[in-house]
Write an enzyme that holds these catalytic residues in place. Structure first.
Site, short mmCIF file in Angstrom:
data_model
loop_
_atom_site.label_atom_id
_atom_site.label_comp_id
_atom_site.label_asym_id
_atom_site.label_seq_id
_atom_site.Cartn_x
_atom_site.Cartn_y
_atom_site.Cartn_z
N SER A 220 21.26 73.61 92.82
CA SER A 220 20.15 74.02 93.83
C SER A 220 20.17 72.91 95.10
O SER A 220 19.90 73.25 95.98
CB SER A 220 18.70 73.93 93.25
OG SER A 220 18.34 72.45 92.51
N GLU B 195 25.78 78.09 83.04
CA GLU B 195 25.06 79.21 83.34
C GLU B 195 25.72 80.37 82.20
O GLU B 195 26.92 80.43 82.57
CB GLU B 195 24.76 79.83 84.60
CG GLU B 195 24.02 78.89 85.51
CD GLU B 195 23.82 79.19 86.82
OE1 GLU B 195 24.00 80.74 87.25
OE2 GLU B 195 23.12 78.43 87.51
N GLU C 48 15.12 80.60 82.73
CA GLU C 48 14.64 80.83 84.11
C GLU C 48 14.10 82.20 84.53
O GLU C 48 14.81 82.94 84.02
CB GLU C 48 15.88 80.45 85.06
CG GLU C 48 15.39 80.65 86.59
CD GLU C 48 16.17 79.92 87.64
OE1 GLU C 48 17.28 79.16 87.11
OE2 GLU C 48 15.90 80.04 88.76
O1 KIV Z 1 20.12 74.06 89.90
C1 KIV Z 1 18.85 73.85 89.48
O2 KIV Z 1 18.19 73.41 90.15
C2 KIV Z 1 18.58 74.56 88.13
C3 KIV Z 1 17.08 74.71 87.96
C4 KIV Z 1 16.56 75.58 88.55
C5 KIV Z 1 16.80 75.01 86.56
O3 KIV Z 1 19.48 75.08 87.53
#
Ligand code: KIV
Length: 265
Positions: free
Chosen positions: A48, A117, A184
């Site tokens: 993120s 993922e 999520e």
């Molecule tokens: O990249 C991220 O911040 C995440 C969270 C949303 C769990 O995978």
């Protein structure tokens, strides 16, 4: 290792004892220090960072080099929490590549667990990393790296077929050796079912209050996102300081005050 160090064994004990696990994303040493002081169990160097640090519209452009860089910065100030680092998009397209990428995150970045993922397509990678002693966090539900395939950032697992697939994949990931699962954006009922079914802890984000722990993107819980998702709560407003916001978050996760029905699907 300090006696306060969070390990995969400690996380399983917390689940067994019904103690909730708190996690925030973290991209630098200063935030890591404050989060550790607040008593958080898990720091996640999430990809993120591509959106909240780099200003990209998705997580896809984030490179392995960039993940290593941020992980190294966080690792310098992270002593007690377990440090999880995301494998970025296309850094685990085969089990061999997953092993090489995970090795870089651990050896150069200081990761103590890597996150990837997906379900079926990554099972073999999870198995192979587990065989090499690499702790793995799986991630199901909304998969930001597949945003174009999913057609947007949407709640997943709403109908019975989709929910059953997520539950099955969660179980298979556990059996392949995953130590933790991030779930999520799924209905709270599915978050509860997956958490009750698995032996490994399930950390929810928009997955309801029955998960074994919670994670939020740090800039979201500090109220810095102009368009926050409905499952986010601003912890800075009431707390008045960043330290206070982290302490309030950890306390709310521990005592079940976050999330409430308002932050659930
Ligand atoms: O990249 C991220 O911040 C995440 C969270 C949303 C769990 O995978």
């Amino acid at each position: 290792m300090s006696s306060n160090k969070i390990t995969v064994t400690r996380l399983r004990e917390m689940k067994r004892d019904g103690r909730k696990i708190s996690c925030l994303t973290c991209y630098d040493a200063s935030f890591a220090r404050l989060m550790e002081q607040a008593g958080i169990e898990l720091l996640l160097v999430g990809d993120s960072l591509g959106m909240v640090v780099q200003g990209q519209s998705t997580t896809l452009p984030v490179s392995l080099d960039e993940m290593v860089y941020h992980a190294r910065n966080v690792a310098r100030a992270c002593h007690n929490p377990l440090l999880i680092v995301d494998l970025p998009f296309m850094s685990y397209a085969s089990p061999e590549q997953a092993l090489r990428s995970a090795a870089r995150l651990m050896q150069e970045g200081g990761a103590q667990m890597v996150k990837l993922e997906g379900g079926g397509p990554v099972l073999e990678s999870v198995r192979r990393m587990t065989e090499q002693g690499i702790p793995v966090c799986a991630h199901l539900g909304l998969l930001p790296q597949s945003v174009h395939k999913l057609g947007g950032y949407r709640v997943q697992g709403r109908d019975d077929v989709a929910a059953a697939r997520i539950l099955k994949e969660a179980y298979e990931l556990q059996e392949a050796g995953a130590d933790l699962l991030v779930l999520e954006c799924v209905p709270a009922s599915l978050g509860a079912e997956v958490s009750a079914t698995l032996e490994i802890p399930v950390i929810g984000i928009g997955a309801g209050s029955s998960c074994d722990g919670q994670v939020l993107v740090v800039y979201d819980m500090l109220g810095m996102n102009p368009n926050p998702a409905s499952f986010v709560r601003d912890f800075l407003g009431g707390a008045g300081s960043i330290e206070g916001a982290f302490q309030a978050y950890v306390a709310a996760v521990r005592d079940g005050g976050f999330p409430t029905l308002e932050q659930a699907f």
